[in-house]
Design a protein around this motif. Structure first.
Motif, mmCIF file in Angstrom:
data_model
loop_
_atom_site.group_PDB
_atom_site.id
_atom_site.type_symbol
_atom_site.label_atom_id
_atom_site.label_comp_id
_atom_site.label_asym_id
_atom_site.label_seq_id
_atom_site.Cartn_x
_atom_site.Cartn_y
_atom_site.Cartn_z
ATOM 1 N N UNK A 1 0.831 -1.209 0.000
ATOM 2 C CA UNK A 1 0.000 0.000 0.000
ATOM 3 C C UNK A 1 0.867 1.262 0.000
ATOM 4 N N UNK A 2 0.538 2.252 -0.853
ATOM 5 C CA UNK A 2 1.327 3.491 -0.930
ATOM 6 C C UNK A 2 0.966 4.464 0.195
ATOM 7 N N UNK A 3 1.222 4.033 1.433
ATOM 8 C CA UNK A 3 0.849 4.810 2.617
ATOM 9 C C UNK A 3 2.058 4.900 3.544
ATOM 10 N N UNK A 4 2.204 6.020 4.247
ATOM 11 C CA UNK A 4 3.337 6.169 5.158
ATOM 12 C C UNK A 4 3.223 5.175 6.319
ATOM 13 N N UNK B 1 -3.938 1.813 10.596
ATOM 14 C CA UNK B 1 -4.910 1.008 9.846
ATOM 15 C C UNK B 1 -4.889 -0.441 10.320
ATOM 16 N N UNK B 2 -3.701 -0.934 10.610
ATOM 17 C CA UNK B 2 -3.587 -2.302 11.104
ATOM 18 C C UNK B 2 -4.144 -2.443 12.516
ATOM 19 N N UNK C 1 -13.257 0.066 9.336
ATOM 20 C CA UNK C 1 -12.280 1.044 9.830
ATOM 21 C C UNK C 1 -11.006 0.987 9.002
ATOM 22 N N UNK C 2 -10.568 -0.231 8.658
ATOM 23 C CA UNK C 2 -9.379 -0.372 7.808
ATOM 24 C C UNK C 2 -9.573 0.262 6.449
ATOM 25 N N UNK C 3 -10.747 0.076 5.865
ATOM 26 C CA UNK C 3 -11.038 0.665 4.543
ATOM 27 C C UNK C 3 -11.083 2.192 4.629
ATOM 28 N N UNK D 1 -8.384 7.372 3.474
ATOM 29 C CA UNK D 1 -7.733 8.606 3.935
ATOM 30 C C UNK D 1 -6.253 8.597 3.571
ATOM 31 N N UNK D 2 -5.608 7.448 3.771
ATOM 32 C CA UNK D 2 -4.171 7.361 3.529
ATOM 33 C C UNK D 2 -3.785 7.415 2.072
#
Length: 485
Positions: free
Chosen positions: A99-102, A109-110, A245-247, A252-253
């Protein structure tokens, strides 16, 4: 009431805790020791007695409650073994890494998304097998270990809400009722844990930078858990809440970046379990038919095996194994579940014997008369947390003391609130228990052989510090809820 008599009523519980914490005995030995002490008290103290009918009721109720739990535990472990052999968890791990997320957003998210969903569906620390490899690739060892253990905090809804369902049976309430109030006593815990995780990652710098996102995701998880318990099903509350919540966190990310497809092949078994459970609950004629085919009843509890989520777990495990054949030893699965099942049976026998003999009523009467309502409220989450820590299980903690907590609360017409506080305390404290910490360290050392400097003591010290905030979060929720319930 005679305080010495009240003290003797607590001896079985004290025995269990001393055996676990000081004698370093396993849970099976400790719970059996508590059961032996209960028997001795019934023999030698006239106040506590069991006639033949009460003994039969004790055994029957404990047996039905044990069956209702075991029918989920064994299939759950079986499904977990199938998925591990098929590398399903590895597929999910690879997807999250891509995933392209910081890293900070990915950790959030996890922790309040996908890890709670996995633990809610399967239980037994499976989320650790998913979280540890990801966190150790994203962060330094000590930070990764702290984050991994924080992901175990969904426990009141772990293993398809099993602890909450059994707890509800013990106090003669519906799972939805106990689950809904528990979702409120736990409401502040998840936002608090997101802030703890950010602080563990980068101190106040990370906390300031990602505080808004942490609060949004923590409150989203808490709200969805409440909505699912209140309007849908306790069994699937943690799963649905975690996935959604993860989605939300991914949306957002990722922002406007390219769409990242879900690993449907790896997720297929989980989706199938959810669909089957929801279908059975939603189609009322089918649910009622299954509920009446076979019913196990005692004086205090009843159970319909064919409506248990354990049947769905077994069907999905067999189907998935057939679709992609892997060799699974049923004997190994039974051996792995043996300790959990035996400890559960003895805890339930212990709790039912204490209930039938009058020990629970003695404890509750003394606390309510000697302590008063405010001290009892202050003690309620602590008692729950102690039981979860001592037994290493939300289910074991509920079996041990939730009935006593309910009886104490009933003195002020707040039985369900005290029971929910116990359920929350026991569930959220499990992440700091010795069995969970040992499991986390074992997975790390098995996977990363150069991490031998990480000790159980280091992790225990961290979790106990975090637990202070959990206690305050539950206590704050109790004081707010007390005005409305």
């Amino acid at each position: 009431m005679n305080l010495s008599l009240a003290f003797t009523a607590t001896l079985p519980i004290v025995t269990v805790i001393l055996c676990i914490l000081y004698l370093k005995k396993n849970v099976v030995f400790s719970s059996f020791s508590g059961l032996v002490v209960t028997g001795l008290l019934i023999i030698f103290i006239e106040k506590y007695h069991l006639n033949i009918y009460q003994i039969a009721a004790t055994v029957k109720s404990a047996s039905i409650l044990s069956i209702s739990a075991i029918i989920v535990i064994v299939p759950g472990l079986y499904l977990t073994r199938v998925l591990r052999e098929q590398k399903s968890l590895e597929g999910i791990t690879s997807w999250i890494e891509s995933l392209p997320i910081n890293p900070e957003t990915k950790a959030l998210i996890l922790l309040v998304g996908f890890l709670p969903a996995i633990e809610s569906l399967t239980g037994f620390g499976v989320s650790l097998f998913l979280g540890i490899p990801i966190f150790f690739k994203l962060f330094p060892e000590k930070k990764a270990l702290k984050l991994s253990i924080l992901g175990m905090n969904i426990m009141p809804w772990g293993t398809l809400g099993l602890a909450t369902i059994i707890g509800a049976k013990l106090i003669d309430k519906s799972p939805a009722e106990l689950g809904t109030v528990t979702s409120l006593t736990s409401f502040l815990v998840f936002p608090y844990l997101t802030m703890v995780s950010l602080y563990a990652i980068g101190g106040t710098k990370s906390l300031k930078k990602y505080l808004l996102l942490a609060l949004v995701l923590g409150i989203t998880l808490s709200s969805l858990i409440w909505l699912n318990n209140r309007y849908l099903y306790t069994e699937t509350a943690g799963v649905f809440a975690g996935i959604i919540t993860g989605i939300v966190g991914m949306y957002i990310g990722c922002g406007n970046r390219s769409y990242i497809g879900l690993p449907l092949k790896a997720l297929k078994p989980y989706i199938l379990v959810l669909l089957l459970i929801v279908s059975i609950r939603f189609i009322q004629p089918l649910n009622l038919w299954l509920a009446h085919i076979l019913v196990l009843r005692s004086e205090n509890v009843s159970f319909s095996p064919l409506t248990s989520p354990g049947i769905v777990l077994l069907l999905v495990a067999l189907l998935v194994q057939r679709m992609e054949s892997v060799q699974i030893s049923l004997v190994e699965v039974l051996k792995k579940s043996q300790n959990a099942c035996l400890s559960l049976i003895t805890f339930l026998l212990l709790s039912q014997a204490m209930l039938q003999s009058g020990m629970i009523k003695t404890i509750s009467a003394v606390i309510s008369s000697q302590a008063g309502e405010v001290p009892a409220i202050l003690l309620s989450p602590l008692i729950g947390m102690l039981s979860g820590f001592a037994t290493g299980s939300n289910l074991g903690g509920n079996a041990l003391l939730i009935t006593a907590q309910y009886e104490i609360g009933q003195q002020w017409g707040q039985g369900i609130l005290f029971a929910a506080a116990h359920n929350s305390g026991a569930g959220h404290m499990v992440f700091s228990s010795i069995p969970v910490i040992v499991l986390a360290i074992a997975i790390v050392k098995d996977t990363y052989h150069n991490c031998l400097d990480l000790s159980e003591y280091y992790l225990l010290k961290f979790t106990l510090k975090v637990s202070i905030g959990i206690y305050l979060a539950i206590l704050s929720a109790i004081y707010i809820l007390k005005q409305f319930l």
